[in-house]
Structures are given as structure tokens and as C-alpha cells.
Design a protein around this motif. Structure first.
Motif, short mmCIF file in Angstrom:
data_model
loop_
_atom_site.label_atom_id
_atom_site.label_comp_id
_atom_site.label_asym_id
_atom_site.label_seq_id
_atom_site.Cartn_x
_atom_site.Cartn_y
_atom_site.Cartn_z
N LYS A 59 -15.77 15.80 -38.67
CA LYS A 59 -14.20 15.74 -39.02
C LYS A 59 -14.35 16.15 -40.58
N THR A 60 -14.02 17.84 -40.61
CA THR A 60 -13.85 18.23 -41.67
C THR A 60 -12.69 19.12 -41.63
N GLU A 61 -12.15 19.56 -42.85
CA GLU A 61 -11.03 20.59 -42.97
C GLU A 61 -11.58 21.96 -42.18
N PRO A 62 -10.61 22.86 -41.88
CA PRO A 62 -11.11 23.91 -41.16
C PRO A 62 -11.99 24.74 -42.26
N ALA A 63 -12.90 25.44 -41.86
CA ALA A 63 -13.64 26.30 -42.84
C ALA A 63 -12.97 27.34 -43.52
N LYS A 64 -13.14 27.27 -44.69
CA LYS A 64 -12.41 28.25 -45.57
C LYS A 64 -13.04 29.83 -45.48
N TYR A 65 -14.15 29.78 -45.15
CA TYR A 65 -14.76 31.15 -44.99
C TYR A 65 -15.72 31.08 -43.89
N GLY A 66 -16.06 32.39 -43.56
CA GLY A 66 -17.04 32.51 -42.55
C GLY A 66 -18.35 32.57 -43.11
#
Length: 400
Positions: A59-66
């Protein structure tokens, strides 16, 4: 850096493993932390990483980076100080900044070498490591001795070698990142779950004392760890406060591992009851799953371990008592100068929350730099699931 250039750089790095890499204090050999091999294991865009994290229930925010992740085999030492190798995961975010804040993630109790972060894509330890990478952190996640692709047996609960294997991977990660055109910052954000919670404190202590050359300590977030063995965890394993099924697994693993570190017995039958005395050691050789181990052992400690030895664990004497007291000094012989947040679950039947409260009072009697966060009436694993999104948010604020 393109995938082709990344692979070329890795080949160049592993071709020069004979070069020395300075590590830890002056007493440490220069070859420790040198890279033996590197294998790419994940290359994910931010969208792919988000999908991966969500598929595991994180349960986290969408990944900011690959992120790009690698299995790194590096040189370290055994509990006896002899040269050996260990494996671990190193992950780097796909962001434009060359200099990266560094998180070390330390895994919980694991008796199966193939289920570590660097080997298994479904490992929750890989998931949590890549969660940090997706937020922009460089990440090290050591498998520890005898797990992953490392040789030998895992010295479960051995503070010294758990610390040295974790410290030496920091050196290996720095060398890999530089080969890939990146750099990692000196001050490390350290977190770990369960067994890794203990290592968070021992590694943090080594970093603060300047024992890991080129690295320092920024913050610690230990989660549901058995920090106070003598005062809390071992009595709880014996008196029924810990789930009997779990206590049996922990004690079987702990006793067989420590029997290779100090002379606990000449024959397993001196400590273990029949018929389990004939199989218990082999079940913790790293090749068995937790399900296989559980099926081979009884459901409670009193059916596995002789009553006399259970009593010795609660009131240890001799070398066992000395080693346990040394292990518990992670909570008493230093004072962290960095913010520290313990995370617990009030319904944790594996590691009682009293471990965190006891350790905090030893480390920080005035409570000026540390807190204990209760994630709620949840069990051991759920404590980690709830804690890690909070830790990610906290580490992010510390590095802005």
C-alpha cells in the motif's frame, strides 16, 4: 545509462575483483567489500514498478521512478573472521541526480536461502527494497551469510557477522554505483524487520562509531525486532507468550545455529528430544522451506527442546550467557545521535512489543531522539506491512 552500457560497466567491474576496496576500521582487511560478481535481476520503468508493488499488496503511492536491481556477490568474513562471500540486492533508481541517498534494508528471520531479496522475485524483502528505490533511494539489502547464493550455513542471530556482512555490502554497493556513473551519499538510513530489526541497531552502532569507512548514520527505523533477548524474547519463547508454533521454529533455528558458534552440545540429543534430535539440524541447512521445516518439527517448544535447556535459555550461564549479554548490548552500550523510530504491533505473537520499549529505554532513557510507534492490534508480518509505507514517508522527509 543505457542497458548496454550498464552491462558493459558491470563486466568491467567484475573483471577487476582483485583490486582492493577499503572497508571498515583499520582492523578490517582491504579486500572486504570487493565485488565478485554482479547480475542484473530487475529493470523496471516507474509504471512497471508500480504494478509490481501493487501486485504484492504493498500500500504505497505509485513509484516516482523506475529502478534497476542487481544481485551482487561480494567479499566478507565468517563469524570466525575467515574470508568468505555473501550475496545481496543493490537497487538504483532511474533519476537524473547522480548522488543518491542510501537506504539499507535488513530482512527478517529466513531459513531458506532461495527466498531472499536477491534471489526471489516474490520475496517481500525485494518488494520493500524496490519500494524505496521507486521513491528515489539507492538501496542495499544483504542476504546475510549462508543465504542467497552465499556458501555455508546462516549464523542466525550472530550479531558480529550480521553486522559485518551488512557493512561490507555498503562498500560493494558504493563500488557498483560508481561503476554505473552514480554515487551514494555517506549517511545511511537503516531499517530492518524482525531479525533485521536487531541488525538495524548493530549496523547503526557500527556506522555511528565510524567502523564502516566512508559511511555514517542518518536515521534508524527498526521494526518488530527481538532486541532484548535475555529480558523479553527468550522468556517469551519459553513461557508461551510467543505462539508455540513460531517459538518452536525460532528455537530450533537459534539453537542449531549457535551450536556452530559456541559449544552448546556434543550431540543434538543432549538438547533436543527424540525423534526430532535426529532431524532438527538438517532442517535448518538452508534448503528447506518454512512449510517443510514446520512439518518436520513438533508444534511446541517443550516437545522439541529438553526442559533443562529451556531453563538454561531463560537463566543462561557460562559462555552462552556471556554471548547473549554481548548480543543485548545493541540496546545498552551506545546512545544514537540520530532520530530513531521503533515500530511494533500490539498483537504480535512472534516478537512482543516489550522488546522495543525495553530497548528504547536502554538507548535513549530521556526519549529525546527516539519514539515507539504502535501500528495497531496486528500480528508480526502485518506490523511490517503497515510500518514500511510510514518509514518510506519519514525517510523521504529526512532527505529533502
Amino acid at each position: 545509462m543505457t542497458l548496454f552500457k550498464r552491462v558493459a560497466a558491470i563486466v568491467a567491474l567484475t573483471a577487476t575483483v582483485g583490486a582492493s576496496v577499503p572497508v571498515a576500521a583499520t582492523a578490517h582487511s582491504s579486500w572486504r567489500g570487493s565485488v565478485v560478481s554482479v547480475e542484473p535481476i530487475e529493470h523496471l520503468t516507474s509504471g512497471e514498478l508500480t504494478q509490481y508493488l501493487q501486485s504484492t499488496g504493498m500500500k504505497t503511492e505509485p513509484a516516482k521512478y523506475g529502478a534497476d536491481a542487481y544481485r551482487v556477490v561480494y567479499r566478507t568474513i565468517t563469524p570466525e573472521g575467515r574470508p568468505t562471500t555473501a550475496s545481496g540486492l543493490v537497487a538504483l533508481p532511474r533519476r537524473t541526480e547522480r548522488s543518491l541517498s542510501l537506504v539499507t534494508f535488513l530482512h527478517g528471520t529466513n531459513a531458506t536461502r532461495a527466498s531472499t531479496a536477491s534471489v526471489s522475485r516474490s520475496s517481500p524483502d525485494r518488494v520493500r527494497s524496490l519500494m524505496f528505490a521507486g521513491a528515489g533511494f539507492a538501496v542495499t539489502a544483504p542476504d546475510l551469510l549462508g543465504l542467497g547464493t552465499g556458501p555455508g550455513r546462516h549464523p542466525y542471530g550472530d550479531t558480529a557477522s550480521e553486522t559485518s556482512a551488512s557493512a561490507d555490502q555498503l562498500i560493494a554497493a558504493r563500488r557498483l554505483s560508481e561503476t554505473l556513473g552514480r554515487s551514494v551519499r555517506n549517511d545511511v538510513l537503516v531499517t530492518g524487520f524482525s531479525e533485521g530489526g536487531r541488525i538495524t541497531l548493530s549496523l547503526g552502532r557500527a556506522l555511528q562509531r565510524g567502523e564502516v569507512q566512508g559511511f555514517g548514520l542518518r536515521a534508524m527505523a527498526p521494526v518488530a525486532g527481538p532486541y532484548d533477548l535475555l529480558g523479553v524474547e527468550l522468556p517469551a519463547l519459553v513461557n508461551g507468550q510467543v505462539s508455540p508454533f513460531v517459538a518452536t521454529l525460532y528455537l530450533g533455528y537459534f539453537i542449531t545455529a549457535w551450536s556452530r558458534l559456541i559449544p552448546l552440545y556434543d550431540d543434538p540429543s543432549e538438547v533436543f528430544l527424540p525423534p526430532y534430535d535426529r532431524v532438527v539440524d538438517s532442517m535448518f541447512d538452508g534448503s528447506h522451506t518454512v512449510q517443510e521445516i514446520a512439518a518436520a518439527l513438533p508444534g511446541s517448544p517443550d516437545k522439541l527442546v529438553r526442559a533443562s535447556f529451556l531453563q538454561q535459555l531463560v537463566q543462561p550461564t557460562g559462555l552462552l550467557g556471556k554471548r547473549l549479554r554481548e548480543a543485548d548490548r545493541i540496546c545498552t552500550d551506545w546512545t544514537p545521535r540520530v532520530p530513531t523510530r521503533f515500530y511494533t504491533g500490539s498483537a504480535d505473537l512472534d516478537v512482543p512489543a516489550a522488546n522495543a520499549h525495553s530497548c528504547r529505554s536502554g538507548l535513549d532513557p530521556r526519549g529525546t531522539r527516539s519514539t515507539v510507534t504502535d501500528t495497531g492490534p496486528v500480528d508480526h508480518n502485518r506490523t511490517a506491512e503497515l510500518a514500511y509505507p510510514q518509514i518510506l514517508g519519514w525517510f523521504t522527509t529526512l532527505t529533502r
